[in-house]
Design an enzyme around this catalytic site. Sequence first.
Site, mmCIF file in Angstrom:
data_model
loop_
_atom_site.group_PDB
_atom_site.id
_atom_site.type_symbol
_atom_site.label_atom_id
_atom_site.label_comp_id
_atom_site.label_asym_id
_atom_site.label_seq_id
_atom_site.Cartn_x
_atom_site.Cartn_y
_atom_site.Cartn_z
ATOM 1 N N ARG A 23 1.032 -1.231 -0.190
ATOM 2 C CA ARG A 23 0.138 0.222 0.118
ATOM 3 C C ARG A 23 0.966 1.268 0.064
ATOM 4 O O ARG A 23 0.387 2.338 0.053
ATOM 5 C CB ARG A 23 -1.112 0.103 1.531
ATOM 6 C CG ARG A 23 -1.621 -1.199 1.556
ATOM 7 C CD ARG A 23 -2.604 -1.175 2.741
ATOM 8 N NE ARG A 23 -1.544 -1.678 3.464
ATOM 9 C CZ ARG A 23 -1.447 -0.951 5.026
ATOM 10 N NH1 ARG A 23 -2.431 -0.376 5.612
ATOM 11 N NH2 ARG A 23 -0.776 -1.005 5.989
ATOM 12 N N GLU A 28 6.947 7.152 12.137
ATOM 13 C CA GLU A 28 6.422 8.474 13.329
ATOM 14 C C GLU A 28 7.998 9.243 12.666
ATOM 15 O O GLU A 28 8.644 9.250 13.169
ATOM 16 C CB GLU A 28 6.304 7.466 13.909
ATOM 17 C CG GLU A 28 6.247 8.609 14.900
ATOM 18 C CD GLU A 28 6.270 7.612 16.634
ATOM 19 O OE1 GLU A 28 4.741 7.828 16.824
ATOM 20 O OE2 GLU A 28 6.812 7.501 16.554
ATOM 21 N N GLN A 43 6.220 26.104 16.998
ATOM 22 C CA GLN A 43 6.385 25.862 15.477
ATOM 23 C C GLN A 43 6.426 25.126 14.214
ATOM 24 O O GLN A 43 7.621 24.733 13.814
ATOM 25 C CB GLN A 43 6.780 27.792 15.190
ATOM 26 C CG GLN A 43 5.973 28.742 13.767
ATOM 27 C CD GLN A 43 7.047 29.942 14.475
ATOM 28 O OE1 GLN A 43 6.721 30.315 14.586
ATOM 29 N NE2 GLN A 43 7.621 30.324 12.526
ATOM 30 N N ASP A 44 5.845 25.261 13.210
ATOM 31 C CA ASP A 44 6.054 24.296 11.522
ATOM 32 C C ASP A 44 6.270 25.203 10.849
ATOM 33 O O ASP A 44 5.302 26.025 10.323
ATOM 34 C CB ASP A 44 5.046 22.816 11.474
ATOM 35 C CG ASP A 44 5.554 21.669 12.808
ATOM 36 O OD1 ASP A 44 6.174 22.442 13.817
ATOM 37 O OD2 ASP A 44 4.615 20.967 12.008
ATOM 38 N N ARG A 55 19.867 29.000 1.239
ATOM 39 C CA ARG A 55 18.792 29.710 2.464
ATOM 40 C C ARG A 55 20.105 29.307 3.873
ATOM 41 O O ARG A 55 19.907 28.332 4.299
ATOM 42 C CB ARG A 55 17.714 28.842 3.154
ATOM 43 C CG ARG A 55 16.698 28.607 1.418
ATOM 44 C CD ARG A 55 15.365 28.238 2.169
ATOM 45 N NE ARG A 55 14.744 28.446 0.463
ATOM 46 C CZ ARG A 55 13.657 29.095 0.402
ATOM 47 N NH1 ARG A 55 13.445 30.197 1.072
ATOM 48 N NH2 ARG A 55 13.183 28.906 -0.250
ATOM 49 N N HIS A 58 20.946 30.715 9.122
ATOM 50 C CA HIS A 58 20.508 32.097 9.826
ATOM 51 C C HIS A 58 20.382 31.282 11.178
ATOM 52 O O HIS A 58 20.753 30.656 11.051
ATOM 53 C CB HIS A 58 19.016 31.478 9.232
ATOM 54 C CG HIS A 58 19.084 31.860 8.034
ATOM 55 N ND1 HIS A 58 18.194 31.857 6.855
ATOM 56 C CD2 HIS A 58 19.794 33.413 7.096
ATOM 57 C CE1 HIS A 58 17.884 31.863 5.655
ATOM 58 N NE2 HIS A 58 18.988 33.085 6.079
ATOM 59 N N LYS A 68 15.581 23.642 16.163
ATOM 60 C CA LYS A 68 15.160 23.308 15.095
ATOM 61 C C LYS A 68 15.491 21.354 14.800
ATOM 62 O O LYS A 68 16.292 21.247 15.130
ATOM 63 C CB LYS A 68 15.900 23.849 13.593
ATOM 64 C CG LYS A 68 15.134 25.538 13.928
ATOM 65 C CD LYS A 68 15.567 25.947 12.733
ATOM 66 C CE LYS A 68 15.830 27.690 12.985
ATOM 67 N NZ LYS A 68 16.585 28.144 11.019
ATOM 68 N N HIS A 115 22.140 27.751 11.005
ATOM 69 C CA HIS A 115 21.312 26.501 10.337
ATOM 70 C C HIS A 115 21.087 26.926 8.550
ATOM 71 O O HIS A 115 20.984 28.522 8.487
ATOM 72 C CB HIS A 115 20.178 26.700 10.795
ATOM 73 C CG HIS A 115 19.335 25.480 10.010
ATOM 74 N ND1 HIS A 115 18.489 25.540 9.481
ATOM 75 C CD2 HIS A 115 19.939 23.179 9.747
ATOM 76 C CE1 HIS A 115 18.144 24.722 8.490
ATOM 77 N NE2 HIS A 115 18.959 23.682 8.542
ATOM 78 N N TYR A 128 10.148 22.350 8.735
ATOM 79 C CA TYR A 128 11.260 22.132 10.497
ATOM 80 C C TYR A 128 10.055 22.865 11.475
ATOM 81 O O TYR A 128 9.182 23.561 10.724
ATOM 82 C CB TYR A 128 12.703 23.038 9.679
ATOM 83 C CG TYR A 128 12.613 24.313 9.349
ATOM 84 C CD1 TYR A 128 12.515 25.264 10.641
ATOM 85 C CD2 TYR A 128 12.034 24.839 8.650
ATOM 86 C CE1 TYR A 128 11.988 26.760 10.344
ATOM 87 C CE2 TYR A 128 12.126 25.694 8.005
ATOM 88 C CZ TYR A 128 12.652 26.421 9.383
ATOM 89 O OH TYR A 128 12.370 27.914 8.180
ATOM 90 N N ASP A 166 20.473 36.960 1.909
ATOM 91 C CA ASP A 166 22.053 36.343 2.617
ATOM 92 C C ASP A 166 23.240 36.314 1.822
ATOM 93 O O ASP A 166 23.985 36.299 2.546
ATOM 94 C CB ASP A 166 21.396 34.937 2.354
ATOM 95 C CG ASP A 166 20.015 34.345 2.900
ATOM 96 O OD1 ASP A 166 20.044 34.833 4.262
ATOM 97 O OD2 ASP A 166 19.805 33.883 2.659
#
Length: 177
Positions: A23, A28, A43-44, A55, A58, A68, A115, A128, A166
């Site tokens: 299937r 998880e 926060q996601d 990116r 930061h 994170k 990161h 994240y 950046d």
Amino acid sequence: MKITNTPLAGCFVLEPQVFGDARGSFMESYNEQKFPAKVHFVQDNQSISQKGVLRGLHFQKGEHAQAKLVRVIRGEVLDVAVDIRPDSETFGQHFSIILNAENNKQLFVPRGFAHGFAVLEDNTIFAYKCDNFYHKEAESGIIYNDPDIAIDWMLDDDEIMLSDKDKLLPNLKMLSL
């Protein structure tokens, strides 16, 4: 879930167990009861990027610092964490890892780290969790090509796409942490 420490204290790799059959598959991706760090995520975030987008690097300063937990849902990135804790034995050192939709690895980046990630495939979805809310006044960063950190981003210079913000980030030596 397999947990592997990195050479940077507090930064670790998680490899969820994937269950598959005719299937499809199930895994998880996060369970607070099994997570090895005492963190409460609030926060996601998610981005979709094309190959060559870089990116980072930061971080948020002071009381707005963020831990994170990062992963890739589709595509592939080179993910990088840089230890910017002034009293750390590994200050200025980095750890990098390939995260992709096939290996399902995740990287936990604790507070006190910068990161960033380089996108290695078109239409990559990067997701994240953060343990603190975004606070514009606390945002900061380090230029991606800081010679003292010497990150191999796995992209040619002419492939790299940076935001205007950046492009203006300072070297680590120029920051007051």
